[in-house]
Design a protein around this motif. Structure first.
Motif, short mmCIF file in Angstrom:
data_model
loop_
_atom_site.label_atom_id
_atom_site.label_comp_id
_atom_site.label_asym_id
_atom_site.label_seq_id
_atom_site.Cartn_x
_atom_site.Cartn_y
_atom_site.Cartn_z
N GLN A 200 0.83 -1.20 0.00
CA GLN A 200 0.00 0.00 0.00
C GLN A 200 0.87 1.26 0.00
OE1 GLN A 200 -3.25 -0.36 -0.34
NE2 GLN A 200 -3.24 1.86 -0.67
N SER A 203 2.69 1.67 -3.34
CA SER A 203 1.77 2.04 -4.41
C SER A 203 1.43 3.52 -4.34
CB SER A 203 0.46 1.25 -4.30
OG SER A 203 0.73 -0.11 -4.28
N ASN A 204 1.17 3.98 -3.12
CA ASN A 204 0.84 5.40 -2.97
C ASN A 204 1.97 6.30 -3.47
OD1 ASN A 204 -1.55 4.67 -1.87
ND2 ASN A 204 -0.96 5.08 0.26
N HIS A 206 4.31 5.51 -5.50
CA HIS A 206 4.47 5.29 -6.93
C HIS A 206 3.50 6.17 -7.71
CE1 HIS A 206 4.48 2.57 -10.60
NE2 HIS A 206 5.70 3.03 -10.47
N GLN A 207 2.27 6.23 -7.22
CA GLN A 207 1.27 7.05 -7.90
C GLN A 207 1.66 8.53 -7.86
OE1 GLN A 207 -2.53 6.15 -6.15
NE2 GLN A 207 -2.55 4.10 -7.10
N THR A 208 2.09 8.97 -6.69
CA THR A 208 2.46 10.38 -6.56
C THR A 208 3.59 10.72 -7.52
OG1 THR A 208 2.04 10.05 -4.22
CG2 THR A 208 3.03 12.15 -4.86
N ASP A 210 4.48 9.15 -10.25
CA ASP A 210 4.03 9.09 -11.63
C ASP A 210 3.25 10.34 -12.01
OD1 ASP A 210 5.28 6.86 -12.34
OD2 ASP A 210 3.50 5.56 -12.49
N ALA A 211 2.41 10.79 -11.07
CA ALA A 211 1.62 11.99 -11.35
C ALA A 211 2.56 13.17 -11.58
CB ALA A 211 0.68 12.28 -10.19
N GLN A 214 4.17 12.81 -14.89
CA GLN A 214 3.25 13.10 -15.98
C GLN A 214 2.97 14.59 -16.11
OE1 GLN A 214 0.00 10.49 -15.18
NE2 GLN A 214 1.19 8.72 -15.89
N ASP A 407 11.30 9.65 -13.39
CA ASP A 407 11.08 8.41 -14.12
C ASP A 407 11.91 7.27 -13.55
OD1 ASP A 407 9.19 9.42 -15.78
OD2 ASP A 407 10.54 9.82 -17.46
N SER A 410 10.49 6.20 -10.30
CA SER A 410 9.29 5.41 -10.55
C SER A 410 9.65 3.98 -10.93
CB SER A 410 8.48 6.09 -11.65
OG SER A 410 7.51 5.22 -12.15
N GLN A 414 8.75 0.59 -9.03
CA GLN A 414 8.10 -0.51 -9.73
C GLN A 414 8.77 -1.83 -9.36
OE1 GLN A 414 5.35 0.10 -11.80
NE2 GLN A 414 5.22 -2.11 -11.48
#
Lengths: 464, 627
Positions: A200, A203-204, A206-208, A210-211, A214, A407, A410, A414
């Protein structure tokens, strides 16, 4: 030369050219000495700058060869409490290029050196006043040519981006210390985090990340302008529309000739957003090899755009044909988010003939030549790119180096996720986390040290 | 009586013994001075060596030709490889030891080392001329001359023992404190501080009820610390291993302990020095982690032939009455008799930023510090510093450049670099997380990493070098075999299915099967006769197979770390002049300038690890150096 920080530098700090006020900035060990020799305080108090309080403004005249050059305000910043960390004098004079030139020449005469581009910021960085990300942002603030660019750069300068990264780094260290706890204190009676919890957490993060990575896309758009392509059949009035848009705004930033003769690019700033308009060669089915090549290039341009303004001439198409063309366009350009159909030359046909075109969603009726409804089209365009404006409130990555580091982070995360899934041992997870920390550190320059152990000791009862 | 020595070592604990042995084995004439010859190589605290990160250090000491590994093996009563279920970087050997046998074995080994002389006395001042060490003076008024001096005073410098309200001067329970050395060093300009450590009560094993405790047994197939063959008696199964036991404190114990808090020397502020956070006293644990209902305690035997028991996890300096009452409330200890109470001890240390990476002091040439005097804790940490100080003291007397181990070469390198670069204000203990390259610094490859280095210096024996080389030859053969040999589906698929991994469709190289997480070297040995035959043919021992497996299975991670090492070495290879005047670079932050002037880093890499030196300071230095 730029690496020498011991001498005193001088430069015009405001934009060149005639203006109401201009600011000349002096930074270095001799800044006060030089200023003392040319500045005469109006109330005739002490001339000794080192006795003035830091962060004070003084009114007086600037003199050279016994002649008054200008009436000025002089601001004093004492080291280390200044932008560069050195003694700084900022002279606010009247914004005449002649006066500015005289002041700079006089400073040079008394021992200053003309600053190189970015040298003040370099000194600030060297003095530890800015971290790497902030220093890069300064360059962006100065180069910002639109309100939104300016906003991003300012946010970064204030450390917004750095503090986001810092938060991420802290959660990474928190995660790493949970892993290290299992490794270094395996023999201790402490409860270890469950794999689910760890997943968990990662993942959190990782999302941050990636955002953030992006957001580079948006950041890039901000920097270089939102790409808008004007397309349509030949002679549908594309160039006329482009000119109309330019005239409307009178805010040409630059005029870049297209890479081929087939496209012309213009940058326009509308309500604080940068747009990059491209006028393309007309698209039609053709057997002519050379013309086919032009059409191909047009499609290339279309693919790279964020918005396509597709123009039609009501004299040459039926509403059904328009719909068909738009469908075709959408299937060919799946990545283009906004396609705006525009019916041009509405001044050339009776209004009744325009009615059937109303069935086409979001179609604009304009006359580029008469400059009819251009303002409305612009409003529509602005509405369509609202998402760009909205995301200005959050952090946006504009720097390629940062994007790359994110990147890589990230990717490392991953690997951590994959590692947890395949149940590899904690020491390998830790190795991937360290890699992630290393890449994050490349942005702000911080390296993970004993933070892990500190975190463990403060939270767990350790000790046999 | 001889008065002139190449190297004098003061103190005969783990550090002093290693220092004396190393310098002597390299060819120096050595005098080992200790206050009491009867207590050479005492295990002052728990009767155990190794553990996580510490076990790796002992393996490194052994690979370098030190004695700690051999002594530990010879006196072990229980051996465990900790963290077996984790990756190979985490495997950590740990041994429970016979306290008396450990000390006796050390003394015997030292006595059999040519060039080591002994003298029982207290050194109370050191002699210096022109910034160079010249010798020591003892409490008997004797003067000994030396070219290099190694101080390993442990907890003895102005040691004060605390039990409740009582405090008395001493270096260990029942032993005198050492006075004079601190004062002598302060006069020379050194800076000193106070640290604290503690130890739990010792119990009478006959009074314990083991049926109320959990048993903790040794490994079924015990390994050993030394890379030399067969140093451990239990390894050859000559004896059964001894057990340890686990029990727990409870609310009642905590409440009883709390009745003594008013008299606690720690809470009352009588102890000034900072203690180790990872080895806190029981009162500290109760106080700081009040919501924890129980704390784990390890009941450890002190040796083969003694009934004495060490109560690991119950370090305390509360009044002995309170200790005694609280013990009775612990399951299994209801009738426990105490041999002696736990106590806390405060002692002088010298902030290790005053040292070069060779462990020589920056102030006095030829003077070396090792062990707790540098603010560390732990036998292993002390021993490895002693070894390095001994080596470098010898090299100093021969005007040769010192042996500096890199962070990427050894835990010892990490430890010393941390100490001299960052300093420490609490007792420093090694953790694997302190090492950024722990996948490279494994216990299994310490010999490959370090023995060639030590052999070149004349410390590691030919026997050791030959053993390493042979091992590497066999490992390469095994790897070659795995890369070249294929296995057919019918030979292996049943195993693959039973392990829940995909079957193979065609002949497959052994190595690609080994890379699957579910498949071990051992599995392949069992299922594939040609492999086991080959291993027998080339006479591959178990530990060699294990290392081959690690190298092949974790190649990706090993390579990745190696890459990071190469990156770091770019900074590490930029030399800085120790006496450079950083004040000249005004763009450095004031803090960075002060720290750089104090630490005098020898490389840019070391500079980057100093706290207070920011990355932008490093950029400035790089610019200044024209990089």
């Amino acid at each position: 030369m730029i690496y020498n920080v011991t001498d005193t530098i001088v430069a015009l700090a405001t934009a060149p050219g005639t203006s109401a006020i201009a600011v000349v900035r002096l930074s270095g060990m001799q800044a006060f000495q030089i200023a003392e020799q040319i500045f005469k305080s109006r109330n005739n108090r002490s001339k000794d700058f080192s006795k003035f309080k830091s962060h004070t403004v003084h009114y007086g005249t600037l003199q050279a060869n016994g002649r008054v050059i200008d009436e000025v305000l002089v601001s004093i910043f004492k080291n280390p409490y200044s932008y560069t960390g050195q003694d700084i004098v900022e002279i606010s004079c009247h914004g005449s290029p002649y006066i500015v030139q005289q002041i700079i020449n006089t400073c040079i005469k008394f021992g200053a050196r003309l600053a190189l581009a970015g040298e003040f910021t370099w000194r600030a960085f060297m003095a530890g006043k800015l971290d790497l990300a902030q220093a890069e942002a300064v360059a962006d603030v100065i180069a910002a040519d639109s309100k939104s660019n300016h906003q991003i750069a300012l946010q970064q300068l204030r450390g917004g981006f750095s503090s986001d990264i810092k938060k991420l780094r802290e959660s990474l260290i928190h995660f790493a210390s949970l892993i290290e706890l299992e490794l270094d204190f395996a023999e201790e009676d402490v409860t270890f985090a469950s794999r689910q919890q760890l997943t968990q957490l990662v993942s959190n993060m990782h999302q941050t990340i990636d955002a953030l990575a992006q957001s580079f896309e948006i950041g890039n758009v901000m920097k270089h302008g939102i790409p808008v392509v004007i397309a349509g059949m030949p002679n549908v009035g594309k160039s006329t529309l482009l000119n109309a848009l330019l005239n409307e705004e009178r805010a040409i930033v630059s005029e870049i000739a297209g890479t081929t003769r087939d496209t012309i690019e213009e940058q326009i700033n509308i309500e604080g957003l940068n747009f990059r308009f491209t006028d393309t060669a007309g698209i039609r089915q053709t057997v002519d090899a050379i013309e086919a090549l032009g059409v191909e290039r047009t499609y290339q341009k279309l693919k790279l755009s964020a918005v396509v303004i597709y123009m039609f001439d009501p004299k040459h198409v039926t509403p059904v044909e328009v719909l068909k063309t738009l469908d075709e366009l959408k299937s060919k350009l799946p990545d283009v988010k906004v396609i705006l159909p525009v019916l041009n030359k509405t001044d050339t046909i009776p209004e009744s003939e325009l009615v059937p075109f109303n069935q086409i969603a979001e179609i604009s009726f304009i006359s580029a030549k008469q400059k009819w409804q251009i303002e409305k089209l612009i409003q529509l365009l602005l509405n369509k790119v609202q998402h760009v404006k909205v995301s200005l409130d959050s952090t946006i990555v504009v720097n390629v180096r940062h994007k790359e580091a994110l990147d890589n982070t990230s990717q490392a995360l991953q690997k951590v996720l994959h590692g947890i899934e395949t149940q590899i041992s904690g020491d390998f997870l830790a190795s991937d986390i360290r890699e992630a920390l290393y890449h994050l550190g490349l942005i702000t320059g911080e390296i993970a040290t004993n933070d892990l152990l500190e975190n463990i000791f403060s939270r767990f009862c350790i000790g046999k | 009586m001889l008065k002139n020595y190449d190297v004098i070592v003061v103190g005969a604990g783990h550090a002093g013994c290693e220092a004396a042995a190393a310098a002597a084995n390299m060819g120096s004439s050595v005098l080992l001075i200790t206050m009491n010859m009867q207590v050479i190589a005492q295990m002052s605290c728990n009767p155990a060596m190794g553990g996580i990160a510490k076990g790796q250090i002992v393996r490194e000491i052994d690979a370098l030709g030190g004695y700690s590994g051999i002594v530990t093996d010879k006196s072990t009563v229980q051996f465990r490889m900790l963290n077996r279920s984790k990756g190979p970087a985490m495997w950590s050997p740990r041994s429970q030891n016979d306290r008396m046998l450990f000390a006796l074995t050390w003394r015997e080994m030292l006595e059999q080392t040519p060039n080591v002389d002994f003298w029982q006395d207290m050194v109370n001042s050191i002699a210096v001329k022109n910034g160079k060490i010249t010798g020591v003076t003892t409490s008997m008024g004797l003067h000994f001359n030396c070219k290099a001096l190694v101080l390993t005073n442990g907890t003895f410098l102005n040691g004060v023992i605390h039990i409740g309200q009582k405090q008395f001067v001493g270096g260990r329970t029942g032993e005198r404190a050492a006075t004079g050395i601190t004062e002598s060093l302060l006069k020379l300009g050194f800076e000193s501080g106070r640290m604290k450590t503690g130890t739990p009560p010792r119990l009478d094993g006959r009074s314990l009820n083991y049926s109320k405790m959990e048993k903790q047994e040794g490994d079924e197939t015990p390994s050993q610390f030394s890379f030399l063959s067969n140093t451990s008696p239990i390894k050859e199964k000559l004896r059964n291993q001894l057990n340890c036991w686990i029990t727990y404190t409870n609310d009642k114990v905590h409440d009883l302990l709390k009745t003594g808090f008013d008299d606690s020397p720690m809470f009352a502020g009588r102890i000034q020095g900072l203690g180790p956070r990872y080895c806190p006293s029981i009162e500290d644990k109760i106080n700081r982690f009040a919501d924890k209902e129980r704390h784990q305690l390890f009941v450890e035997p002190e040796g083969w032939n003694t009934i004495e028991i060490y109560l690991n996890g119950f370090s305390t300096s509360l009044p002995e009455e309170v200790q005694y009452k609280a013990l009775q409330a612990i399951p299994g200890l209801e009738n426990a008799k105490m041999f002696r109470p736990g106590y806390a001890i405060e002692y002088d240390y010298f902030p290790p930023t005053q040292l070069h990476t060779s462990l020589e002091t920056k102030l006095i040439e030829g003077l070396f510090f090792a062990g707790q005097i540098n603010g560390t804790t732990g036998y292993e940490e002390a021993a490895c510093q002693g070894l390095m100080a001994g080596i470098n003291a010898h090299l100093k007397t021969r005007d040769r450049s010192p042996l500096i181990l890199k962070r990427s070469e050894a835990y010892i390198g990490v430890l010393i670099d941390d100490l001299v670069t960052k300093g420490t204000d609490e007792p420093y203990r090694m953790f694997t997380s302190r090492a950024e390259f722990r996948t490279l610094l494994r216990q299994d490859n310490a010999d490959s990493r370090l023995t060639p280095l030590a052999h070149e210096l004349g410390l590691a024996s030919d026997e050791r070098l030959v053993a390493v080389n042979q091992k590497e030859v066999i490992i390469n053969k095994i790897i070659q075999f795995f890369k070249e040999t294929s296995i057919s589906p019918d030979q292996i698929n049943s195993l693959l299915v039973s392990r829940g991994t995909d079957e193979i469709k065609q002949k497959t190289k052994l190595i690609s099967l080994l890379l699957r997480p579910q498949i071990s070297f051992c599995d392949l040995c069992v299922s594939f006769a040609p492999l086991s035959n080959y291993l027998t043919n080339i006479n591959a021992l178990e530990n060699v197979c294990e290392q081959s497996e690690i190298i092949m299975k974790y190649e990706g991670y090993i390579l990745k770390e190696q890459e990071m090492v190469n990156k770091m070495n770019k900074l590490e290879s930029v030399r800085l002049y120790e006496n450079f005047d950083y004040n000249k670079i005004s763009s450095l932050s004031t803090e960075a300038r002060q720290k750089l002037l104090k630490i005098k880093p020898t490389t840019l890499g070391q500079a980057s690890r100093i706290s207070g030196v920011s990355p932008s300071d490093i950029s400035i230095l790089m610019v200044y150096l024209g990089r």
